[in-house]
Design an enzyme around this catalytic site. Structure first.
Site, PDB file in Angstrom:
ATOM      1  CB  SER A 330       7.153  -5.879 -13.541  1.00 29.91           C
ATOM      2  OG  SER A 330       7.687  -6.026 -12.233  1.00 29.91           O
ATOM      3  CG  ASP A 688      -5.286   1.171  11.326  1.00 32.18           C
ATOM      4  OD1 ASP A 688      -5.705   2.159  10.690  1.00 32.18           O
ATOM      5  OD2 ASP A 688      -6.039   0.260  11.713  1.00 32.18           O
ATOM      6  CB  SER A 690       0.400   6.416   9.652  1.00 28.97           C
ATOM      7  OG  SER A 690      -0.578   7.292  10.152  1.00 28.97           O
TER       8      SER A 690
END
Length: 756
Positions: A330, A688, A690
């Site tokens: 994880s 979009d 970024s």
């Protein structure tokens, strides 16, 4: 025995499960009987879909429509080609794939998803390999077969099942809907041909770009540990492994990153591939924005560093951050805690004293999931940059490949001189339904469940039928919740046939595994494959695991971990000896490469390609605007002035973003632009893809919707005049006319950014 009681949430979920199952069975039966289209959409073409009568193991070479670039032969090194292409798919009206959480629909975009392809060929071009790292949850059978089919139609026998690897990064924030096996289709709420086509074309385009850009170059390899980004999310399972084996390692996760640096003969940077074991789950199951998570952020930072002057997703340098044996690893390094009390819930069942397993969640290290993603991704990027800069050991030697299809349910493995075992038909255990500390299910089922619950067994038997005694015996001590290997309506629920594949590049072996190996499974696997190479003369091989490759089969836990039946073990679908089977199969591939006998190996049983799949549950609707408004109109303008560090926000009259997955007139949903006085023009600084921008879509009633664009103004922003633009597509449905998709755009009033 105490009488079983259910919480209001469980009663509601049980009712919901029964209703959903009934609806699903009805839909499946209808779809099985009829032969309708895959998705109700204007484009009804087959897009070159492969059928079971169209074999992908090429025996003859058809006419090649894409010319081979000229290759230089008299040099030391390899021909190297790198390519990157958008494979985002839908960012609305589709579930996100990874957590399998009902209601976690995409509602916008944080970053675009990319397919990154690397082609490596010997100097004479005779032998070559293709490695593709694609920012998805996993690679589906249908995806791989369709990609291979399209490569065959373009390149003949140049790119094949044995020399092409498709490996997913395992972001849990990508779209679902591109699968063919029934369990994944149900989890996706149907098959989206729109998203499937978008992803396939993106992968193929990235390979096309790499093919076109091939040039002579050199490859260097480096290794190093990445600290402070991982924890083992099933430490009690890991402790089931023999002590003498655990004592050989300093950690219960694999910290090593393996990195390939690729340059041309002049030393100009071309790209990299790195392999590292971490779950991209920094963005948790409350997220609704499509994004590439921590590994994608590492790739973003590296490419921005190397592609100076380019917008994200553009530029020649390609950085592929690929997955490895991440099964029990994880990125939520603050660890599991009870959400109500804050106390640790790191125990064998991952459960809290009050609220049970649904309250036990891991998080961190940031204040929210966005910051956590950036912290983890930046650390991975920094280590990769360190390894890249210092890489000096050159990779040399021949290119070789080996691949087989294997029916796992028909496989017997000899463990030793006295014991032979047979693998099981696929099945999922109770702890699969518990979820993990990265994303709990909400059901009152705990990890580590080794006994069945009569209630859930009766419900399963009534809806899906009773599992056979054979499958129950084979999977022990797993209590079977879903006997997927015995369910086949309208199609099998899990794959029987898997891909096993190794490609070698000199002393490097890349093993494409069709699932998620746990830490110890990966260690045993690498050692076994390396030893097999060594025993046949190929000594000192570096073996890397390319996880989640070619087809998805959930997890591969060790035999000892399997006994504990936490999530990873319950999701090891072919039974307790699954790892042993993979060791056997991949050792055979290694031997064939080392002894140059690959041509003598059987290709194995060809996998199926299903044609009639579950249609999406969310229908297409006409986009509408409020009275007196047009698409792209500004509903809420930005403020007149912002300081760096603040968030500029604009709300537009919107349309469903899934339309833009079909009509790609615009390559972005947004731009942030700065006015340049010297040229009197607007200059695009962000799109979009970024990380400084966020695109939210808010679904209203009767086809109306709003789009909110945020620009998180970085402290590096220059003072000046800015504006935000929005790009979308309108779906128009006609009673007597076919539907059409029309492009539109909107522009905000300008605003000023100042520095304090």
């Amino acid at each position: 025995m105490a009488k079983r009681t259910f919480s209001p949430l469980e009663i509601f979920l049980i009712f919901l499960l029964v209703m959903m199952t009934a609806i699903t069975v009805a839909l499946l039966s209808l779809l099985f009987i009829t032969s309708g289209t895959i998705e109700n959409r204007k484009d009804s073409g087959d897009h070159g879909l492969l059928t079971t009568q169209d074999p992908i193991d090429i025996q003859t070479t058809p006419v090649i429509s894409t010319p081979e670039p000229p290759l230089f032969q008299n040099f030391s090194g390899y021909h190297i080609g790198v390519g990157r292409a958008d494979c985002t798919g839908q960012v609305s009206d589709i579930l996100l794939m990874g957590y399998a959480k009902s209601g976690q629909y995409a509602r916008g975009l944080l970053t675009r998803l990319y397919s990154r392809a690397v082609i490596l060929a010997e100097p004479d071009g005779s032998n070559r390999i293709v490695f593709v790292s694609v920012e998805l949850g996993m690679v589906s059978r249908r995806l791989r077969l369709e990609v291979l089919s399209r490569l065959k139609s373009k390149y003949g026998s140049l790119y094949r099942r044995d020399n092409v690897i498709l490996s997913a990064t395992h972001t849990h924030s990508g779209p679902a809907g591109y699968f063919q096996y029934t369990l994944f289709l149900i989890a996706s709420e149907g098959f989206s041909n729109r998203t499937f086509e978008y992803i396939v074309s993106g992968i193929v385009k990235s390979i096309d770009i790499a093919h076109t850009n091939m040039k002579p170059g050199r490859i260097f390899i480096n290794k190093g540990n990445v600290d402070g980004v991982q924890l083992n999310r099933s430490p009690t399972s890991y402790l089931q492994n023999p002590q003498f084996e655990r004592l050989r390692y300093s950690s219960n996760t694999d910290k090593e990153m393996v990195l390939l640096k690729m340059v041309d003969l002049n030393g100009t940077d071309l790209g990299l591939i790195s392999w590292f074991a971490i779950h991209p789950v920094s963005m948790n199951n409350t997220n609704h924005l499509v994004n590439s998570d921590n590994m994608g952020y590492a790739a973003y930072l590296f490419e921005q560093e190397k592609n100076t002057g380019y917008l994200p997703g553009q530029g020649p340098f390609v950085a592929a951050f690929a997955s490895s044996n991440l099964g029990d690893v994880s990125s939520n390094i603050a660890g599991p805690h009870c959400t109500d009390t804050g106390e640790s819930c790191e125990n064998a069942q991952s459960t809290c004293p009050i609220g049970g397993p649904s309250k036990c969640m891991a998080h961190g290290p940031g204040k929210d999931m966005f910051e956590s993603t950036q912290i983890i991704g930046r650390t991975i990027y920094q280590k990769a940059m360190e390894l890249y800069v210092s890489a000096s050991k050159e990779v040399t030697g021949r290119v070789a490949t080996a691949h087989q299809w294997v029916n796992m349910t028909d496989l017997s493995i000899q463990l030793n001189s006295t014991h032979t075992v047979k693998l099981c038909k696929p099945a999922l255990g109770y702890s699969f339904a518990a979820g993990t500390i990265d994303g709990v299910s909400g059901l009152n089922i705990t990890q580590g469940t080794t006994k069945p619950d009569p209630f859930w067994d009766i419900l399963r038997d009534q809806v899906l039928g009773r599992p056979s005694d054979e499958i129950k015996e084979c999977h022990k001590p797993k209590p079977i919740l879903l006997h997927t290997g015995e369910l086949s309506i309208p199609h099998p629920w899990h794959p029987d046939i898997v891909d096993v594949q190794i490609i070698t590049l000199g002393s490097l072996a890349i093993a494409a595994v069709p699932g998620e190996f746990t830490t110890m499974s990966g260690r045993r696997f690498r050692e076994a494959v390396q030893a097999e190479f060594s025993s046949y003369g190929m000594k000192g091989m570096t073996v890397v695991i390319a996880g989640l490759s070619n087809v998805y089969t959930h997890y591969i836990a060790t035999y000892e971990e399997y006994q504990a039946q936490r999530y990873e073990a319950a999701s090891t679908i072919y039974g307790p000896h699954t790892l042993s089977a993979y060791l056997h199969l991949f050792k055979a591939l290694a031997k064939a490469i080392a002894t140059d006998t690959v041509a003598n190996m059987s290709s194995g049983p060809e996998p199926p390609f299903f044609t009639h799949l579950i249609a999406p549950l969310i229908p297409n609707t006409m986009d509408r605007t409020p009275i007196g408004r047009n698409f792209g109109d500004v509903l809420q303008p930005a403020k007149s002035t912002y300081k760096v560090g603040e968030v500029a926000e604009v709300v537009f009259v919107g349309a469903n973003p899934k339309n833009s997955a079909e009509n790609r007139t615009h390559e972005t949903f947004l731009t942030v632009e700065k006015y340049e006085d010297t040229t009197s023009t607007w200059h695009i600084l962000y799109n979009d893809a970024s990380w400084e921008t966020r695109f939210y879509w808010h679904k209203g009633l009767f086809g109306q919707s709003n789009a909110t664009i945020e620009w998180h103004i970085p402290i590096t922003a220059q003072p000046g005049i800015y504006r935000i633009r929005y790009f979308g597509h309108i779906r128009k449905l006609g009673i007597l006319r076919p539907e059409v998709l029309l492009a539109f755009e909107g522009t905000s009033p300008s605003f000023e950014v100042i520095i304090t």
